[in-house]
Design a protein around this motif. Structure first.
Motif, PDB file in Angstrom:
ATOM      1  N   TYR A 123      28.613  10.062  11.387  1.00 23.51           N
ATOM      2  CA  TYR A 123      27.558   9.029  11.800  1.00 23.51           C
ATOM      3  C   TYR A 123      27.102   8.620  12.926  1.00 23.51           C
ATOM      4  CZ  TYR A 123      29.173   7.787   6.984  1.00 23.51           C
ATOM      5  OH  TYR A 123      29.202   7.968   5.503  1.00 23.51           O
ATOM      6  N   LYS A 124      28.137   8.823  13.868  1.00 27.11           N
ATOM      7  CA  LYS A 124      27.836   8.480  15.280  1.00 27.11           C
ATOM      8  C   LYS A 124      28.951   8.817  16.190  1.00 27.11           C
ATOM      9  CE  LYS A 124      27.851   4.193  16.232  1.00 27.11           C
ATOM     10  NZ  LYS A 124      27.301   2.583  16.133  1.00 27.11           N
ATOM     11  N   ILE A 125      28.291   9.463  17.412  1.00 24.77           N
ATOM     12  CA  ILE A 125      29.270   9.910  18.489  1.00 24.77           C
ATOM     13  C   ILE A 125      28.372   9.806  19.654  1.00 24.77           C
ATOM     14  CG2 ILE A 125      30.795  11.715  19.984  1.00 24.77           C
ATOM     15  CD1 ILE A 125      31.389  12.715  17.196  1.00 24.77           C
ATOM     16  N   ASN A 126      28.594   8.545  20.242  1.00 22.18           N
ATOM     17  CA  ASN A 126      27.961   8.224  21.630  1.00 22.18           C
ATOM     18  C   ASN A 126      29.088   8.155  22.540  1.00 22.18           C
ATOM     19  OD1 ASN A 126      25.509   8.040  20.176  1.00 22.18           O
ATOM     20  ND2 ASN A 126      25.685   5.825  19.861  1.00 22.18           N
ATOM     21  N   MET A 127      28.671   8.883  23.731  1.00 20.86           N
ATOM     22  CA  MET A 127      29.769   8.945  24.728  1.00 20.86           C
ATOM     23  C   MET A 127      28.917   8.754  26.120  1.00 20.86           C
ATOM     24  SD  MET A 127      32.707  11.872  25.743  1.00 20.86           S
ATOM     25  CE  MET A 127      33.485  11.423  24.015  1.00 20.86           C
ATOM     26  N   SER A 128      29.435   7.781  27.057  1.00 19.00           N
ATOM     27  CA  SER A 128      28.615   7.750  28.215  1.00 19.00           C
ATOM     28  C   SER A 128      29.836   8.276  29.310  1.00 19.00           C
ATOM     29  CB  SER A 128      28.382   6.145  28.453  1.00 19.00           C
ATOM     30  OG  SER A 128      27.879   5.907  29.692  1.00 19.00           O
ATOM     31  N   VAL A 129      29.280   9.308  30.050  1.00 13.96           N
ATOM     32  CA  VAL A 129      30.377   9.793  30.919  1.00 13.96           C
ATOM     33  C   VAL A 129      30.321   9.402  32.426  1.00 13.96           C
ATOM     34  CG1 VAL A 129      31.236  12.054  31.803  1.00 13.96           C
ATOM     35  CG2 VAL A 129      30.471  11.828  29.540  1.00 13.96           C
ATOM     36  N   SER A 130      31.253   8.859  32.958  1.00 13.94           N
ATOM     37  CA  SER A 130      31.197   8.043  34.269  1.00 13.94           C
ATOM     38  C   SER A 130      32.618   8.292  34.778  1.00 13.94           C
ATOM     39  CB  SER A 130      30.627   6.766  34.254  1.00 13.94           C
ATOM     40  OG  SER A 130      31.298   5.881  33.359  1.00 13.94           O
ATOM     41  N   ALA A 131      32.432   8.394  36.227  1.00 14.99           N
ATOM     42  CA  ALA A 131      33.655   8.490  36.900  1.00 14.99           C
ATOM     43  C   ALA A 131      33.572   7.702  38.280  1.00 14.99           C
ATOM     44  CB  ALA A 131      34.061   9.749  37.225  1.00 14.99           C
ATOM     45  N   GLU A 132      34.500   7.994  39.048  1.00 10.17           N
ATOM     46  CA  GLU A 132      34.594   6.858  40.275  1.00 10.17           C
ATOM     47  C   GLU A 132      33.299   7.233  41.202  1.00 10.17           C
ATOM     48  OE1 GLU A 132      38.212   7.833  42.424  1.00 10.17           O
ATOM     49  OE2 GLU A 132      39.516   6.962  40.881  1.00 10.17           O
ATOM     50  N   ASP A 133      32.735   8.455  41.293  1.00 10.94           N
ATOM     51  CA  ASP A 133      31.710   9.022  42.178  1.00 10.94           C
ATOM     52  C   ASP A 133      30.843   9.919  41.424  1.00 10.94           C
ATOM     53  OD1 ASP A 133      32.659  11.467  42.673  1.00 10.94           O
ATOM     54  OD2 ASP A 133      34.028  10.674  44.249  1.00 10.94           O
ATOM     55  N   ALA A 134      29.637  10.396  42.015  1.00 14.34           N
ATOM     56  CA  ALA A 134      28.742  11.014  41.502  1.00 14.34           C
ATOM     57  C   ALA A 134      29.267  12.557  41.053  1.00 14.34           C
ATOM     58  CB  ALA A 134      27.495  11.208  42.035  1.00 14.34           C
ATOM     59  N   LYS A 136      32.327  13.451  40.698  1.00 13.98           N
ATOM     60  CA  LYS A 136      33.562  13.443  39.543  1.00 13.98           C
ATOM     61  C   LYS A 136      32.705  13.328  38.428  1.00 13.98           C
ATOM     62  CE  LYS A 136      37.316  11.743  42.209  1.00 13.98           C
ATOM     63  NZ  LYS A 136      38.551  10.901  42.477  1.00 13.98           N
ATOM     64  N   THR A 137      31.695  12.459  38.353  1.00 10.83           N
ATOM     65  CA  THR A 137      30.804  12.109  36.976  1.00 10.83           C
ATOM     66  C   THR A 137      30.395  13.641  36.423  1.00 10.83           C
ATOM     67  OG1 THR A 137      30.400   9.902  37.602  1.00 10.83           O
ATOM     68  CG2 THR A 137      29.252  10.937  36.092  1.00 10.83           C
ATOM     69  N   ALA A 138      29.631  14.238  37.536  1.00 16.72           N
ATOM     70  CA  ALA A 138      29.029  15.580  37.164  1.00 16.72           C
ATOM     71  C   ALA A 138      30.095  16.676  36.576  1.00 16.72           C
ATOM     72  CB  ALA A 138      28.160  16.041  38.328  1.00 16.72           C
ATOM     73  N   MET A 139      31.318  16.575  37.178  1.00 13.50           N
ATOM     74  CA  MET A 139      32.242  17.582  36.884  1.00 13.50           C
ATOM     75  C   MET A 139      32.770  17.282  35.466  1.00 13.50           C
ATOM     76  SD  MET A 139      32.741  19.859  39.483  1.00 13.50           S
ATOM     77  CE  MET A 139      34.641  20.383  38.859  1.00 13.50           C
ATOM     78  N   LEU A 140      33.116  15.852  35.131  1.00 10.58           N
ATOM     79  CA  LEU A 140      33.564  15.403  34.016  1.00 10.58           C
ATOM     80  C   LEU A 140      32.714  15.524  32.909  1.00 10.58           C
ATOM     81  CD1 LEU A 140      35.977  13.956  32.478  1.00 10.58           C
ATOM     82  CD2 LEU A 140      34.828  11.650  33.092  1.00 10.58           C
ATOM     83  N   TYR A 141      31.321  15.269  33.036  1.00 14.45           N
ATOM     84  CA  TYR A 141      30.395  15.586  32.113  1.00 14.45           C
ATOM     85  C   TYR A 141      30.180  17.343  31.533  1.00 14.45           C
ATOM     86  CZ  TYR A 141      25.731  15.767  30.034  1.00 14.45           C
ATOM     87  OH  TYR A 141      24.502  16.249  29.389  1.00 14.45           O
ATOM     88  N   GLY A 142      30.444  17.927  32.538  1.00 12.31           N
ATOM     89  CA  GLY A 142      30.629  19.434  32.371  1.00 12.31           C
ATOM     90  C   GLY A 142      31.669  20.018  31.653  1.00 12.31           C
ATOM     91  N   TYR A 143      32.814  19.364  31.913  1.00  7.50           N
ATOM     92  CA  TYR A 143      34.083  19.617  31.082  1.00  7.50           C
ATOM     93  C   TYR A 143      33.952  18.952  29.566  1.00  7.50           C
ATOM     94  CZ  TYR A 143      36.522  20.544  35.500  1.00  7.50           C
ATOM     95  OH  TYR A 143      37.041  21.501  36.604  1.00  7.50           O
ATOM     96  N   ILE A 144      33.382  17.916  29.250  1.00  2.12           N
ATOM     97  CA  ILE A 144      33.236  17.314  28.027  1.00  2.12           C
ATOM     98  C   ILE A 144      32.092  18.213  27.283  1.00  2.12           C
ATOM     99  CG2 ILE A 144      32.196  15.086  26.736  1.00  2.12           C
ATOM    100  CD1 ILE A 144      33.825  13.570  29.048  1.00  2.12           C
ATOM    101  N   ILE A 145      30.872  18.414  27.979  1.00  5.53           N
ATOM    102  CA  ILE A 145      30.088  19.257  27.208  1.00  5.53           C
ATOM    103  C   ILE A 145      30.460  20.312  26.973  1.00  5.53           C
ATOM    104  CG2 ILE A 145      27.811  20.565  27.503  1.00  5.53           C
ATOM    105  CD1 ILE A 145      27.386  17.666  26.994  1.00  5.53           C
ATOM    106  N   GLN A 146      31.361  21.042  27.444  1.00  6.39           N
ATOM    107  CA  GLN A 146      32.000  22.283  27.115  1.00  6.39           C
ATOM    108  C   GLN A 146      32.911  22.301  25.927  1.00  6.39           C
ATOM    109  OE1 GLN A 146      34.023  24.366  30.389  1.00  6.39           O
ATOM    110  NE2 GLN A 146      34.060  26.266  29.550  1.00  6.39           N
TER     111      GLN A 146
END
Length: 222
Positions: A123-134, A136-146
């Motif tokens: 029905y719904k999966i909404n995920m807001s990816v964020s970390a301590e700095d930009a 780390k946020t970009a790295m974590l976003y890439g891992y989660i997308i993969q």
């Protein structure tokens, strides 16, 4: 005629029960724990898992308390240890390779059946990816997308998931927060008839295993 009506009613009754679904609904909100709700549903009956229903404290009768105290006061008889020969016989009866093969057969059968019968609805999966700095946020976003891509491949190739439900998945990076947040609403369902089908298939394999083990033991004795 009355007997036919009764038989027909019984057949309809069991047909309706077997057509009912067993579902598991998972609703999780990381930012608002009050909205978290996990429950199982068998037909029209709900079993709440989180939050669980508060059970009323049962009143303990004094007679039961006395009986429990009497049992505790009685001396416990020491159990006789089995003889070494009996232990050896029990160990010889166990055929570990056959048990492993049985477990493999049941696991493969379960996987094939569950792939065929299990239905997943997102029905719904909404995920807001964020970390301590930009960075780390970009790295974590890439891992989660993969990881989400691998999960999509597993679900799409093995289970019944409608294409429309994938449109309800949204993963976005957020460079203004320092903590990951998510909101999930997923339902997993299977029919009661399919549950009986899986249980019956497992029981048949287990019975065949018992028959083979008994025949093997008789051949060894002879």
């Amino acid at each position: 005629m009355i007997a036919l009506y009764i038989i027909g009613g019984i057949i309809v009754f069991f047909a309706v029960i077997l057509s009912l679904n067993v579902t598991l609904r998972v609703i999780v909100d990381s930012e608002n724990r009050d909205n978290t709700n996990i429950y199982a549903k068998i037909g029209f009956y709900k079993i709440y898992i989180i939050p669980a229903k508060e059970k009323k404290p049962k009143k303990i009768k004094q007679e039961k308390v006395r009986k429990v105290r009497k049992k505790k006061e009685k001396p416990v008889k020491a159990k006789k240890k089995p003889a070494a020969e009996e232990v050896k016989k029990e160990k010889q009866k166990l055929n570990i390779p056959a048990i492993i093969n049985l477990a493999k057969d049941i696991a493969l059968m379960f996987w094939k059946k569950i792939r065929k019968f299990l239905k997943i609805k997102i029905y719904k999966i909404n995920m807001s990816v964020s970390a301590e700095d930009a960075h780390k946020t970009a790295m974590l976003y890439g891992y989660i997308i993969q990881s989400a891509y691998y999960l999509y491949e597993v679900l799409d190739n093995n289970f019944k998931v409608s294409r429309k439900t994938y449109d309800n998945i949204k993963i976005t990076p957020n460079f203004f927060k320092e903590k990951l947040s998510f909101n999930i609403d997923v339902k997993i369902s299977i029919k009661i008839s399919h549950v009986f089908n899986i249980g019956f298939s497992a029981a048949v394999k287990f019975v065949k295993f018992l028959i083979k083990s008994k025949t093997a033991q008789t051949e060894i004795k002879n």
